[in-house]
Design a protein around this motif. Structure first.
Motif, mmCIF file in Angstrom:
data_model
loop_
_atom_site.group_PDB
_atom_site.id
_atom_site.type_symbol
_atom_site.label_atom_id
_atom_site.label_comp_id
_atom_site.label_asym_id
_atom_site.label_seq_id
_atom_site.Cartn_x
_atom_site.Cartn_y
_atom_site.Cartn_z
ATOM 1 N N MET A 1 -54.217 -23.976 60.588
ATOM 2 C CA MET A 1 -53.797 -22.593 60.445
ATOM 3 C C MET A 1 -52.914 -22.449 59.210
ATOM 4 N N PRO A 2 -53.209 -21.489 58.345
ATOM 5 C CA PRO A 2 -52.333 -21.249 57.187
ATOM 6 C C PRO A 2 -50.921 -20.878 57.649
ATOM 7 N N GLN A 3 -49.934 -21.297 56.889
ATOM 8 C CA GLN A 3 -48.540 -21.072 57.272
ATOM 9 C C GLN A 3 -48.195 -19.596 57.492
ATOM 10 N N PRO A 4 -48.670 -18.667 56.645
ATOM 11 C CA PRO A 4 -48.349 -17.256 56.904
ATOM 12 C C PRO A 4 -48.825 -16.775 58.273
ATOM 13 N N LEU A 5 -49.951 -17.297 58.725
ATOM 14 C CA LEU A 5 -50.466 -16.902 60.031
ATOM 15 C C LEU A 5 -49.616 -17.494 61.148
ATOM 16 N N ILE A 6 -49.204 -18.726 60.994
ATOM 17 C CA ILE A 6 -48.314 -19.349 61.981
ATOM 18 C C ILE A 6 -47.042 -18.522 62.128
ATOM 19 N N GLU A 7 -46.498 -18.108 60.997
ATOM 20 C CA GLU A 7 -45.250 -17.333 61.021
ATOM 21 C C GLU A 7 -45.462 -15.950 61.635
ATOM 22 N N ARG A 8 -46.574 -15.307 61.310
ATOM 23 C CA ARG A 8 -46.847 -13.980 61.867
ATOM 24 C C ARG A 8 -47.032 -14.055 63.385
ATOM 25 N N LEU A 9 -47.734 -15.049 63.870
ATOM 26 C CA LEU A 9 -47.942 -15.203 65.313
ATOM 27 C C LEU A 9 -46.630 -15.521 66.030
ATOM 28 N N ALA A 10 -45.761 -16.256 65.375
ATOM 29 C CA ALA A 10 -44.461 -16.585 65.981
ATOM 30 C C ALA A 10 -43.591 -15.347 66.130
ATOM 31 N N GLU A 11 -43.787 -14.372 65.248
ATOM 32 C CA GLU A 11 -42.995 -13.135 65.318
ATOM 33 C C GLU A 11 -43.386 -12.272 66.508
ATOM 34 N N ASN A 12 -44.640 -12.395 66.949
ATOM 35 C CA ASN A 12 -45.159 -11.569 68.039
ATOM 36 C C ASN A 12 -44.964 -10.077 67.735
ATOM 37 N N ALA A 13 -45.147 -9.719 66.480
ATOM 38 C CA ALA A 13 -44.898 -8.345 66.029
ATOM 39 C C ALA A 13 -46.080 -7.440 66.360
ATOM 40 N N ARG B 1 -53.859 -23.062 70.352
ATOM 41 C CA ARG B 1 -52.760 -23.830 69.747
ATOM 42 C C ARG B 1 -51.476 -23.017 69.631
ATOM 43 N N SER B 2 -51.606 -21.700 69.582
ATOM 44 C CA SER B 2 -50.424 -20.849 69.400
ATOM 45 C C SER B 2 -50.046 -20.061 70.656
ATOM 46 N N GLY B 3 -50.802 -20.255 71.734
ATOM 47 C CA GLY B 3 -50.521 -19.517 72.959
ATOM 48 C C GLY B 3 -50.860 -18.047 72.847
ATOM 49 N N ARG B 4 -51.871 -17.715 72.052
ATOM 50 C CA ARG B 4 -52.279 -16.328 71.844
ATOM 51 C C ARG B 4 -53.761 -16.159 72.188
ATOM 52 N N ALA B 5 -54.125 -14.925 72.493
ATOM 53 C CA ALA B 5 -55.527 -14.586 72.702
ATOM 54 C C ALA B 5 -56.225 -14.480 71.347
ATOM 55 N N PRO B 6 -57.548 -14.676 71.311
ATOM 56 C CA PRO B 6 -58.265 -14.538 70.045
ATOM 57 C C PRO B 6 -57.989 -13.212 69.334
ATOM 58 N N ALA B 7 -57.912 -12.121 70.099
ATOM 59 C CA ALA B 7 -57.661 -10.813 69.484
ATOM 60 C C ALA B 7 -56.279 -10.738 68.856
ATOM 61 N N GLN B 8 -55.312 -11.461 69.400
ATOM 62 C CA GLN B 8 -53.976 -11.485 68.798
ATOM 63 C C GLN B 8 -53.991 -12.240 67.470
ATOM 64 N N VAL B 9 -54.762 -13.315 67.418
ATOM 65 C CA VAL B 9 -54.888 -14.059 66.159
ATOM 66 C C VAL B 9 -55.554 -13.170 65.115
ATOM 67 N N GLU B 10 -56.613 -12.489 65.531
ATOM 68 C CA GLU B 10 -57.288 -11.564 64.608
ATOM 69 C C GLU B 10 -56.348 -10.472 64.106
ATOM 70 N N ALA B 11 -55.560 -9.898 65.028
ATOM 71 C CA ALA B 11 -54.637 -8.829 64.642
ATOM 72 C C ALA B 11 -53.621 -9.322 63.618
ATOM 73 N N ALA B 12 -53.188 -10.566 63.779
ATOM 74 C CA ALA B 12 -52.241 -11.137 62.820
ATOM 75 C C ALA B 12 -52.891 -11.321 61.453
ATOM 76 N N ILE B 13 -54.134 -11.819 61.442
ATOM 77 C CA ILE B 13 -54.844 -11.970 60.178
ATOM 78 C C ILE B 13 -55.083 -10.609 59.533
ATOM 79 N N PHE B 14 -55.488 -9.638 60.363
ATOM 80 C CA PHE B 14 -55.740 -8.289 59.850
ATOM 81 C C PHE B 14 -54.487 -7.715 59.199
#
Length: 226
Positions: A5-17, A207-220
């Motif tokens: 996972m690219p670092q920006p995505l790891i950080e965005r998912l950790a924020e749970n924004a 790996r991040s404890g998120r649903a696929p749609a949450q990962v997508e939303a972070a990338i989006f």
């Protein structure tokens, strides 16, 4: 083979924004949908700003009431954002006519049937089969993967924007972000590519404890700012 996972995505998912709401051009959408009373009623009552949750709620309410056109328009208002060309492009999709003459062309019942069936297939058989249907036997003129995956997302996010069964969005911005970060080069018009994409999101989600749609939303968000 798993992908890092690219670092920006790891950080965005950790924020749970959550996604920040944004404005939309009510008058332009009203002009484009002047001949559909149900859609005009929806446009009148939509708030000044939209986000994933408000859009999800509206889409599901309209779809469950059998009002497919306003459900689709609501999803596309969110999908096109403030680009300016959304109302015209959606008119093309609904009428099957490209260009200025689409404004006088009627909304096609077969288009609405395909949108309904696409949502049903995705709900009953999963995101990949929903994509396959809308990219093949259920293909709608002027509606490509970038936007039919937005329709599939909002119609399958039944239990919330992070529904584990929701069909994640794959558009040019998301695909571009993944390519620019050396993850994978994906075609947004091929079912096998969408299947690979979903597999990637499932892996990163686990790996991040998120649903696929949450990962997508972070990338989006990282790709578009929305």
């Amino acid at each position: 083979m798993t992908k890092d996972m690219p670092q920006p995505l790891i950080e965005r998912l950790a924020e749970n924004a959550e996604q920040v709401a944004f404005g939309w051009r009510r008058e332009a959408w009203q002009a484009a949908m002047y001949d559909d009373d149900a859609t005009l009623a929806l446009l009148d009552r939509l708030g000044e700003n939209v986000d994933r949750e408000t859009t999800r709620t509206v889409v599901l309410e309209e779809l469950s009431a059998g009002r497919v056109t306003p459900a689709f328009v609501a999803a596309m208002i969110w999908g096109h954002g403030m680009t300016g060309y959304g109302p015209a492009r959606v008119r093309w999709v609904l009428t099957g006519v490209r260009g200025r003459t689409s404004i006088t062309a009627p909304i096609r019942s077969d288009v609405l049937e395909k949108l309904t069936d696409g949502a049903k297939v995705a709900r009953e058989s999963g995101p990949v089969e929903g994509f396959r249907y809308m990219n093949n036997s259920g293909k709608i003129l002027h509606l490509g993967g970038s936007f039919f995956t937005k329709w599939l997302y909002f119609t399958t996010a039944v239990d919330g924007i992070a529904d584990p069964n929701a069909a994640p969005i794959l558009d040019a911005q998301v695909a571009g972000w993944l390519r620019e970060h050396n993850v994978e080069s994906l075609r947004i018009d091929k079912t096998p590519a969408y299947e690979n994409y979903l597999r990637l999101l499932v892996d990163w989600g686990q790996r991040s404890g998120r649903a696929p749609a949450q990962v997508e939303a972070a990338i989006f968000h990282l790709a578009t700012g929305r």
